[in-house]
Each structure stands twice: as structure tokens, then as C-alpha cells.
Design an enzyme around this catalytic site. Sequence first.
Site, mmCIF file in Angstrom:
data_model
loop_
_atom_site.group_PDB
_atom_site.id
_atom_site.type_symbol
_atom_site.label_atom_id
_atom_site.label_comp_id
_atom_site.label_asym_id
_atom_site.label_seq_id
_atom_site.Cartn_x
_atom_site.Cartn_y
_atom_site.Cartn_z
ATOM 1 N N ILE A 190 52.138 44.832 27.096
ATOM 2 C CA ILE A 190 51.998 44.903 28.565
ATOM 3 C C ILE A 190 51.280 43.680 29.144
ATOM 4 O O ILE A 190 51.310 43.472 30.353
ATOM 5 C CB ILE A 190 51.246 46.182 29.019
ATOM 6 N N ARG A 232 33.663 69.727 26.753
ATOM 7 C CA ARG A 232 34.846 69.009 27.242
ATOM 8 C C ARG A 232 35.742 69.984 28.001
ATOM 9 O O ARG A 232 35.685 71.193 27.796
ATOM 10 C CB ARG A 232 35.643 68.403 26.079
ATOM 11 N N GLU A 290 28.110 56.688 19.429
ATOM 12 C CA GLU A 290 27.587 55.800 20.483
ATOM 13 C C GLU A 290 28.322 56.064 21.791
ATOM 14 O O GLU A 290 29.555 56.072 21.802
ATOM 15 C CB GLU A 290 27.877 54.341 20.123
ATOM 16 N N GLY A 291 27.594 56.257 22.858
ATOM 17 C CA GLY A 291 28.223 56.381 24.180
ATOM 18 C C GLY A 291 28.964 57.692 24.381
ATOM 19 O O GLY A 291 29.769 57.810 25.306
ATOM 20 N N VAL A 343 39.788 65.027 19.311
ATOM 21 C CA VAL A 343 39.116 65.942 18.386
ATOM 22 C C VAL A 343 40.014 67.118 18.011
ATOM 23 O O VAL A 343 39.988 67.580 16.860
ATOM 24 C CB VAL A 343 37.761 66.411 18.983
ATOM 25 N N TYR A 397 35.610 51.182 27.625
ATOM 26 C CA TYR A 397 36.854 51.901 27.959
ATOM 27 C C TYR A 397 36.741 52.507 29.362
ATOM 28 O O TYR A 397 37.623 52.338 30.202
ATOM 29 C CB TYR A 397 37.084 52.994 26.904
HETATM 30 P P1 NAD Z 1 48.399 56.879 22.665
HETATM 31 O O1 NAD Z 1 47.593 55.920 21.866
HETATM 32 O O2 NAD Z 1 49.128 57.958 21.948
HETATM 33 O O3 NAD Z 1 49.430 56.114 23.594
HETATM 34 C C1 NAD Z 1 49.224 54.806 24.059
HETATM 35 C C2 NAD Z 1 50.530 54.047 23.866
HETATM 36 O O4 NAD Z 1 50.360 52.721 24.383
HETATM 37 C C3 NAD Z 1 50.933 53.905 22.402
HETATM 38 O O5 NAD Z 1 52.301 54.217 22.255
HETATM 39 C C4 NAD Z 1 50.658 52.444 22.082
HETATM 40 O O6 NAD Z 1 51.496 51.942 21.046
HETATM 41 C C5 NAD Z 1 50.894 51.801 23.436
HETATM 42 N N1 NAD Z 1 50.184 50.530 23.622
HETATM 43 C C6 NAD Z 1 48.885 50.273 23.341
HETATM 44 N N2 NAD Z 1 48.584 49.011 23.665
HETATM 45 C C7 NAD Z 1 49.732 48.449 24.149
HETATM 46 C C8 NAD Z 1 50.065 47.164 24.640
HETATM 47 N N3 NAD Z 1 49.162 46.173 24.676
HETATM 48 N N4 NAD Z 1 51.332 46.933 25.057
HETATM 49 C C9 NAD Z 1 52.267 47.918 25.005
HETATM 50 N N5 NAD Z 1 52.000 49.157 24.541
HETATM 51 C C10 NAD Z 1 50.752 49.417 24.124
HETATM 52 O O7 NAD Z 1 47.384 57.491 23.753
HETATM 53 P P2 NAD Z 1 47.567 58.676 24.790
HETATM 54 O O8 NAD Z 1 46.553 59.699 24.449
HETATM 55 O O9 NAD Z 1 48.988 59.054 24.917
HETATM 56 O O10 NAD Z 1 47.068 57.956 26.122
HETATM 57 C C11 NAD Z 1 47.957 57.601 27.174
HETATM 58 C C12 NAD Z 1 47.126 57.121 28.360
HETATM 59 O O11 NAD Z 1 46.278 58.175 28.833
HETATM 60 C C13 NAD Z 1 46.199 55.962 28.045
HETATM 61 O O12 NAD Z 1 46.160 55.093 29.168
HETATM 62 C C14 NAD Z 1 44.848 56.618 27.859
HETATM 63 O O13 NAD Z 1 43.780 55.731 28.121
HETATM 64 C C15 NAD Z 1 44.925 57.722 28.883
HETATM 65 N N6 NAD Z 1 44.030 58.848 28.604
HETATM 66 C C16 NAD Z 1 44.232 59.656 27.528
HETATM 67 C C17 NAD Z 1 43.382 60.738 27.335
HETATM 68 C C18 NAD Z 1 43.574 61.695 26.191
HETATM 69 O O14 NAD Z 1 42.810 62.662 26.130
HETATM 70 N N7 NAD Z 1 44.536 61.487 25.322
HETATM 71 C C19 NAD Z 1 42.317 60.984 28.213
HETATM 72 C C20 NAD Z 1 42.148 60.121 29.290
HETATM 73 C C21 NAD Z 1 43.017 59.066 29.496
HETATM 74 C C1 UD2 Z 2 38.476 61.304 25.350
HETATM 75 C C2 UD2 Z 2 39.669 60.371 25.240
HETATM 76 C C3 UD2 Z 2 39.377 59.063 25.851
HETATM 77 C C4 UD2 Z 2 38.733 59.183 27.204
HETATM 78 C C5 UD2 Z 2 37.689 60.299 27.302
HETATM 79 C C6 UD2 Z 2 37.395 60.690 28.722
HETATM 80 C C7 UD2 Z 2 40.861 60.826 23.146
HETATM 81 C C8 UD2 Z 2 41.100 60.373 21.767
HETATM 82 N N1 UD2 Z 2 39.965 60.103 23.830
HETATM 83 O O1 UD2 Z 2 37.329 60.779 24.672
HETATM 84 O O2 UD2 Z 2 40.613 58.352 25.907
HETATM 85 O O3 UD2 Z 2 39.694 59.275 28.182
HETATM 86 O O4 UD2 Z 2 38.136 61.496 26.689
HETATM 87 O O5 UD2 Z 2 36.090 61.179 28.779
HETATM 88 O O6 UD2 Z 2 41.437 61.766 23.623
HETATM 89 N N2 UD2 Z 2 34.194 64.882 17.870
HETATM 90 C C9 UD2 Z 2 33.678 65.562 16.781
HETATM 91 N N3 UD2 Z 2 34.354 65.478 15.594
HETATM 92 C C10 UD2 Z 2 35.500 64.753 15.437
HETATM 93 C C11 UD2 Z 2 36.000 64.048 16.566
HETATM 94 C C12 UD2 Z 2 35.319 64.135 17.770
HETATM 95 O O7 UD2 Z 2 32.636 66.212 16.873
HETATM 96 O O8 UD2 Z 2 36.062 64.737 14.330
HETATM 97 C C13 UD2 Z 2 33.497 65.017 19.165
HETATM 98 C C14 UD2 Z 2 33.162 63.699 19.818
HETATM 99 O O9 UD2 Z 2 31.937 63.199 19.371
HETATM 100 C C15 UD2 Z 2 33.138 64.110 21.290
HETATM 101 C C16 UD2 Z 2 34.195 65.213 21.371
HETATM 102 O O10 UD2 Z 2 34.397 65.676 20.053
HETATM 103 O O11 UD2 Z 2 31.889 64.649 21.633
HETATM 104 C C17 UD2 Z 2 35.514 64.731 21.935
HETATM 105 O O12 UD2 Z 2 35.867 63.554 21.233
HETATM 106 P P1 UD2 Z 2 37.301 62.844 21.428
HETATM 107 O O13 UD2 Z 2 37.288 61.628 20.583
HETATM 108 O O14 UD2 Z 2 38.386 63.829 21.242
HETATM 109 O O15 UD2 Z 2 37.346 62.506 22.980
HETATM 110 P P2 UD2 Z 2 36.317 61.784 23.972
HETATM 111 O O16 UD2 Z 2 35.841 62.825 24.904
HETATM 112 O O17 UD2 Z 2 35.335 60.949 23.254
#
Ligand code: NAD
Ligand code: UD2
Length: 306
Positions: free
Chosen positions: A53, A210, A270-271, A186, A142
Site C-alpha cells: 500500500i 476487552r 508493554e503498553g 487472544v 500502533y
Molecule cells: P490481518 O493481519 O489479518 O490483516 C491485515 C492484512 O493487511 C493482511 O492480509 C496483510 O497481509 C495486509 N498487509 C499488511 N501490510 C501491508 C502492506 N504494506 N501492503 C499491503 N497489504 C498489507 O489483520 P486484521 O485483524 O484483519 O486487521 C484488519 C484491519 O483492522 C487493520 O487495519 C487493523 O489495524 C484493524 N484492526 C483490527 C483489530 C482486530 O481486533 N483484529 C482491532 C482494531 C483494528
Molecule cells: C487489539 C488488536 C489491535 C488493536 C487493539 C485495540 C489484535 C491482534 N490486536 O490489541 O490491533 O486494535 O486491540 O485496543 O486483535 N493476552 C493474553 N494471552 C495471550 C494473548 C493476549 O493474556 O496469549 C492478553 C493481552 O495481554 C491483552 C489481551 O489479552 O491484555 C488482548 O490481547 P490481544 O493481543 O488480543 O489484543 P489487544 O487488545 O492488545
Amino acid sequence: MKTMLVTGGCGFIGSHLVDVLIDQGYQVIVLDDLSTGREYNLNDQAELIVGNITNSTLVNSIIKETDACFHLAAIASTQSSNQDWVGTHQVNLTGTINIFNVARRTGKRPIPVIYASSAAVYGNTEENLIDESYPKQPLTAYGADKLGCELHAKVAGNIDGVPTCGLRFFNVYGPRQDPSSPYSGVISIFANRILSNQSITIFGDGNQTRDFIFVSDVVRYLIAALNQATTEAPVFNVCTGERISIHELAQTAMNVAEQVVPILHQDPREGDIRYSIGNPKAAKDNFNITANITLQEGLSQLFKSF
Ligand code: NAD
Ligand code: UD2
């Protein structure tokens, strides 16, 4: 037939969105670098372009052909951003600015961009429901970059007339969330380990909370957001308004799976955010949508998908 660009369409959330868009009769182009996404996730009726991207020439050539963009590509892990600050920034913020920039389509009408923000923009909050006006104090790069995306969406609207809508996803879970990375969601990690009868690890005391939302509900919000994109750059929480602690989550997941595994404890990350629970009211009022999959139902669908 309208053509939608989905960045990150081979990823967890993006691949589910692509399935629904195709079911609804859209033509779909996916731009994905396959860094965390997998080609086998992708609907075979979608056109896949493997690329980054941040490549403006490439994105420009693709966007010319499309009517709207769902921008989901990102390095979606708070922990990766702690470890690779600059690298994640280039994708998560510069990559998003690149999408807004090419969405201007100089000479043609700008296309709407629906993009993924995150609950991480709030940082630590109180235990209560937080609405969109809650102060933004991200704890990680992030979260700071996702907030940056929201600020640049305003610029895209003000200066270039690009309509956008940002969705602050809370914790999304469901099938296709990759459990193999230690930084994955998680629920995918716990589900995978419980089903393979391995111990699970809780970081910190497990009392952090969460708001978990099932992926099919998130896709409904994404599609509804197409009608919400304006140059005012609105942003909405995408959440259930229900909280659960990580400790309770572990118990619930084991109950749903009918399988008990040992729980280990490690230091907090962290964080790590302590409390995260969103108020879904603004999205409900504007989109007329609420999340309708309960955690038990969602976990049960997830376990069946393995
Ligand atoms: P994911 O990692 O499964 O999907 C991200 C996709 O983006 C992957 O297919 C990856 O290959 C692609 N990608 C990464 N870097 C790229 C680049 N430089 N160029 C082109 N493609 C690239 O993650 P997801 O959980 O499906 O997350 C989708 C969106 O939602 C992200 O923007 C993420 O930050 C946001 N989000 C997810 C969560 C969650 O709980 N999963 C929470 C908050 C926000
Ligand atoms: C999630 C999203 C991130 C961001 C954020 C918004 C994912 C992977 N990340 O981060 O993209 O948008 O939400 O606030 O969905 N934990 C454990 N054991 C494990 C894994 C996690 O205890 O094996 C805890 C972790 O420390 C945290 C919680 O579970 O307190 C959720 O962790 P996460 O990595 O699923 O998601 P988060 O909230 O850090």
C-alpha cells in the site's frame, strides 16, 4: 457493476468483507502484500494484486478502476509496533496517507475510503463505556498511527474533498484470525491451544478487560459505512458495549470447548491497555446496526471452524 478495492483483503477481517461484497454483487479487487494475509483466505471471484500500500504508483493505477476503497491493510499488532516503530509507521500511517492521496483521483471525483481505525486510539480508559469523544491518549505507536489516520482523513476531506469514514474496531475475533503469531488476537490463540489441549498464558493478572466483537458483525458495519463517508471524516466505535476480563474469557472459552487446559501467567505486555469497552450508540443511531452475535455464539462458531 461497482468495483470495490479492499486493501488487506487476504487478512482476517478483509477476507470476510470480500466474501460479503461478492455475495452482494460487487466486483472486488484486493491489494495485499501477503505479509500476514493468506491467499487461501481469499474468495476465488476476487482479483488479487500482490503489492504494498505504500507504493503510490501501484495504488494509483488500481484506484483508477474502482468506485470505493475499504482500507484494512495494516500491521495490526500493538506489540509489533513496539518492536518496529518506524516500519509499522510506514505501513500504518504513511500507507494510509497514500491511499487518501490517490483517492483524490485528480481530474475525476474522489472515491470514498472506509478505513480501519482502532480502540487503541483511546489508550487507557476508565472502566465505563467510552464514546467517540473520549480523550485520545494512545499508549503504543500502533494507536498513535491509527489516530494519525483519523487526523489525515480530516485533511483528505478538507483539502481534497475525499469522503471518508473511520471505524474504531475494538477486539475483533472469528474464523481466519491466524493463531500462529504470538501477537495474534487472544481469542484465536486461546481457541487454538485449548483445542490442541495445550496450556494457555495470561499476561498480567488477567483482570484487564476487552470488548470482543465477532467478525461478521464488523463486516456489517463496514458495508453500512459506505453510506456514511463524508468530507467531515466521521469516526465510529465498532464494539458491543459488553466487557469481559481475560481471565473470564479463558474460562468461557474452555466451557464452550468443553476442554480444560492449564493457565500459566507471565508479566503484563508493554503498553497493554487495562480496560477497553466501547459505547456502540453513535454507530447504532447512524448505521441502524448493533452487534448481534454473543461471545458464546461467536466462540462456538470459531471452534467449529478449526
Ligand atoms: P490481518 O493481519 O489479518 O490483516 C491485515 C492484512 O493487511 C493482511 O492480509 C496483510 O497481509 C495486509 N498487509 C499488511 N501490510 C501491508 C502492506 N504494506 N501492503 C499491503 N497489504 C498489507 O489483520 P486484521 O485483524 O484483519 O486487521 C484488519 C484491519 O483492522 C487493520 O487495519 C487493523 O489495524 C484493524 N484492526 C483490527 C483489530 C482486530 O481486533 N483484529 C482491532 C482494531 C483494528
Ligand atoms: C487489539 C488488536 C489491535 C488493536 C487493539 C485495540 C489484535 C491482534 N490486536 O490489541 O490491533 O486494535 O486491540 O485496543 O486483535 N493476552 C493474553 N494471552 C495471550 C494473548 C493476549 O493474556 O496469549 C492478553 C493481552 O495481554 C491483552 C489481551 O489479552 O491484555 C488482548 O490481547 P490481544 O493481543 O488480543 O489484543 P489487544 O487488545 O492488545
